[in-house]
Write a protein that holds these residues in place. Structure first.
Motif, PDB file in Angstrom:
ATOM      1  N   GLU A  87     100.223 -19.884 -28.053  1.00 50.34           N
ATOM      2  CA  GLU A  87      99.336 -19.360 -27.021  1.00 50.34           C
ATOM      3  C   GLU A  87      98.210 -18.520 -27.614  1.00 50.34           C
ATOM      4  O   GLU A  87      97.092 -18.512 -27.080  1.00 50.34           O
ATOM      5  CB  GLU A  87     100.148 -18.529 -26.026  1.00 50.34           C
ATOM      6  N   LEU A  88      98.489 -17.831 -28.713  1.00 53.66           N
ATOM      7  CA  LEU A  88      97.434 -17.051 -29.361  1.00 53.66           C
ATOM      8  C   LEU A  88      96.317 -17.953 -29.862  1.00 53.66           C
ATOM      9  O   LEU A  88      95.128 -17.660 -29.693  1.00 53.66           O
ATOM     10  CB  LEU A  88      98.021 -16.230 -30.515  1.00 53.66           C
ATOM     11  N   TRP A  89      96.682 -19.072 -30.490  1.00 54.21           N
ATOM     12  CA  TRP A  89      95.650 -19.979 -30.988  1.00 54.21           C
ATOM     13  C   TRP A  89      94.943 -20.675 -29.835  1.00 54.21           C
ATOM     14  O   TRP A  89      93.715 -20.816 -29.836  1.00 54.21           O
ATOM     15  CB  TRP A  89      96.258 -21.013 -31.931  1.00 54.21           C
ATOM     16  N   LEU A  90      95.694 -21.118 -28.840  1.00 59.30           N
ATOM     17  CA  LEU A  90      95.075 -21.790 -27.705  1.00 59.30           C
ATOM     18  C   LEU A  90      94.200 -20.845 -26.891  1.00 59.30           C
ATOM     19  O   LEU A  90      93.298 -21.288 -26.182  1.00 59.30           O
ATOM     20  CB  LEU A  90      96.160 -22.385 -26.803  1.00 59.30           C
ATOM     21  N   GLY A  91      94.463 -19.545 -26.982  1.00 63.33           N
ATOM     22  CA  GLY A  91      93.615 -18.579 -26.298  1.00 63.33           C
ATOM     23  C   GLY A  91      92.291 -18.327 -26.968  1.00 63.33           C
ATOM     24  O   GLY A  91      91.424 -17.651 -26.398  1.00 63.33           O
ATOM     25  N   ASP A  92      92.106 -18.862 -28.179  1.00 59.62           N
ATOM     26  CA  ASP A  92      90.842 -18.710 -28.907  1.00 59.62           C
ATOM     27  C   ASP A  92      89.895 -19.815 -28.454  1.00 59.62           C
ATOM     28  O   ASP A  92      89.934 -20.938 -28.956  1.00 59.62           O
ATOM     29  CB  ASP A  92      91.110 -18.791 -30.414  1.00 59.62           C
TER      30      ASP A  92
ATOM     31  N   GLU B  11      87.546 -14.203 -34.183  1.00 58.26           N
ATOM     32  CA  GLU B  11      88.094 -13.871 -32.868  1.00 58.26           C
ATOM     33  C   GLU B  11      87.998 -12.367 -32.604  1.00 58.26           C
ATOM     34  O   GLU B  11      87.669 -11.935 -31.492  1.00 58.26           O
ATOM     35  CB  GLU B  11      89.547 -14.347 -32.781  1.00 58.26           C
ATOM     36  N   VAL B  12      88.268 -11.560 -33.636  1.00 66.03           N
ATOM     37  CA  VAL B  12      88.168 -10.111 -33.487  1.00 66.03           C
ATOM     38  C   VAL B  12      86.715  -9.694 -33.264  1.00 66.03           C
ATOM     39  O   VAL B  12      86.428  -8.821 -32.422  1.00 66.03           O
ATOM     40  CB  VAL B  12      88.752  -9.415 -34.736  1.00 66.03           C
ATOM     41  N   LEU B  13      85.788 -10.302 -33.995  1.00 62.92           N
ATOM     42  CA  LEU B  13      84.367  -9.983 -33.813  1.00 62.92           C
ATOM     43  C   LEU B  13      83.915 -10.262 -32.385  1.00 62.92           C
ATOM     44  O   LEU B  13      83.215  -9.462 -31.763  1.00 62.92           O
ATOM     45  CB  LEU B  13      83.523 -10.786 -34.799  1.00 62.92           C
TER      46      LEU B  13
ATOM     47  N   VAL C  83      79.950 -15.354 -31.918  1.00 63.49           N
ATOM     48  CA  VAL C  83      79.807 -15.749 -33.321  1.00 63.49           C
ATOM     49  C   VAL C  83      80.777 -16.889 -33.582  1.00 63.49           C
ATOM     50  O   VAL C  83      81.987 -16.746 -33.375  1.00 63.49           O
ATOM     51  CB  VAL C  83      80.091 -14.563 -34.259  1.00 63.49           C
ATOM     52  N   LEU C  84      80.259 -18.012 -34.028  1.00 62.14           N
ATOM     53  CA  LEU C  84      81.077 -19.210 -34.187  1.00 62.14           C
ATOM     54  C   LEU C  84      81.263 -19.638 -35.635  1.00 62.14           C
ATOM     55  O   LEU C  84      82.158 -20.417 -35.930  1.00 62.14           O
ATOM     56  CB  LEU C  84      80.451 -20.370 -33.411  1.00 62.14           C
TER      57      LEU C  84
END
Length: 403
Positions: free
Chosen positions: A58-63, A154-156, A169-170
């Motif tokens: 879920e953490l990765w899919l939430g990105d 993701e943090v940025l 930022v991608l």
């Protein structure tokens, strides 16, 4: 390439990427919902995933940005993006550890978060000579580094002000330092693995690469690398001198090692270090503590997690034996499901690929054939009447006279 041409190429690339994001971000959100609501619950039922694995998934899919990059890699075709996202998710559960340890011999560095290019993209520095001389498993180290880079983006984006209307930022801009690199140390197998195995699982994270400390002695290295990289990547590789670099990138964003005004690279804070696990101080084991209560070695824990990876599609780009069914249930890496490469499996895959490519034309030919049969069946009685009339005419004619 001149400084103005380099800047123009970076600008065009950034504008295209931002435009693609704005046009397709809703499609990426739709894929994200499908993955979270449909595909992930099915994987939980199929694989019996533990709660810890579900949270990691879920953490990765939430990105959303990672989902968008997968979507973009497949030219915004949702079915293909969903298939790869599922494959990537399985791979992550098998390979990416819960907590990433610090690298014992760093070769990749992320500049401070305030250090950006003219288009707000952060910088990473890669010491290529140290990479090829890495004393441990360099592939595992690269996987850990790229995952940390993803988390850092993701943090940025999470820390950015959502009300300013600025796109997230991608991508990164890489400063590839090839100083001290020799042709003998270059591993084409590692380069091929990076392009074919790692990039598809972390697509679109590099906007451009600046080759630093390049000289005529490195021409042989570049010839090797150029044969491995795709054309799309080659168009984003630049060879600036130190003077040209500080004209494209502000000196305030570069370390002193490359002509900037920041502190030397070794003294700069690396944001990636805050995302790794700090090594715990060893505690003396109690004599009364039973040995069975100790944690299993990392390799055993890793193998036990990998054993839950199911079979991979024969036509998946993540399949190391493309065309043949593989399974990862009983091995640390995918293996042939039947123990060998069977011709029937390859023929089945070829038939599937042929049908996927030509089924549209086959349907059209079938429709044309059915139309011809229907028209012919309707005209058949008329043809029979014509034949009967011709036979009647022949019968009414007098017999020919003899000579």
């Amino acid at each position: 390439m001149s400084v103005s041409a380099t800047y123009e190429a970076l600008l065009v690339q950034q504008e295209l990427f931002v435009e693609a994001y704005e046009k397709n971000v809703e499609g990426a959100r739709s894929i994200q919902r499908t993955l979270l609501q449909d595909i992930l619950p099915g994987m939980v039922d199929e694989l019996g995933l533990e709660d810890e694995d579900v949270k990691r998934a879920e953490l990765w899919l939430g990105d959303l940005q990672s989902v968008f990059r997968v979507f973009r890699r497949h030219k915004f075709t949702a079915p293909f993006a969903l298939e790869q996202a599922r494959d990537v998710l399985l791979w992550r559960l098998a390979v990416i550890p819960v907590v990433i340890p610090p690298c014992p011999s760093p070769f990749l560095f992320c500049l401070p978060r305030t250090s950006r290019d003219p288009f707000r993209r952060p910088f990473i520095v890669i010491k290529l000579a140290k990479l090829f001389e890495y004393p441990g498993d360099v592939r595992e180290a690269l996987v850990h580094y790229v995952e940390l880079l993803r988390v850092n983006l993701e943090v940025l984006n999470a820390a950015a002000d959502e009300e300013d209307g600025v796109s997230p930022v991608l991508q990164y801009v890489a400063l590839l330092d090839i100083g001290g690199l020799s042709v003998q140390s270059v591993s084409t197998d590692l380069l091929s693995w990076y392009v074919l195995e790692l990039v598809p699982r972390f697509p679109g994270m590099l906007a451009a690469t600046f080759i630093l400390n390049y000289s005529w002695a490195h021409s042989g290295v570049w010839k090797i690398v150029k044969r491995v990289l795709p054309k799309s990547a080659l168009s984003r590789v630049f060879f600036p001198s130190r003077e040209e670099l500080v004209q494209v990138i502000s000196p305030s964003a570069l370390p002193q090692d490359y002509g900037g005004s920041l502190a030397p690279l070794s003294q700069l804070e690396d944001p990636l270090e805050n995302l790794t696990a700090r090594p715990a101080k060893p505690r003396p084991s109690s004599p009364s503590q039973p040995s069975s209560s100790r944690l299993p070695p990392p390799d055993e824990a890793k193998a036990s997690r990998i054993c839950r990876v199911p079979s991979i599609s024969p036509t998946s780009h993540l399949n190391p034996y493309f065309g043949y069914p593989v399974s990862g249930r009983d091995a640390a890496t995918p293996r042939l499901r039947h123990g060998r490469q069977r011709k029937r499996d390859l023929l089945r895959t070829l038939a599937t690929l042929w049908w996927d490519k030509w089924k549209g034309r086959v349907y059209v030919l079938l429709c044309i054939g059915m139309a011809i049969v229907m028209v012919t069946s309707r005209r058949r009685p008329l043809i029979l009447r014509w034949k009967q009339a011709l036979r009647g005419l022949r019968g009414s004619l007098p017999p020919p006279r003899g000579g």
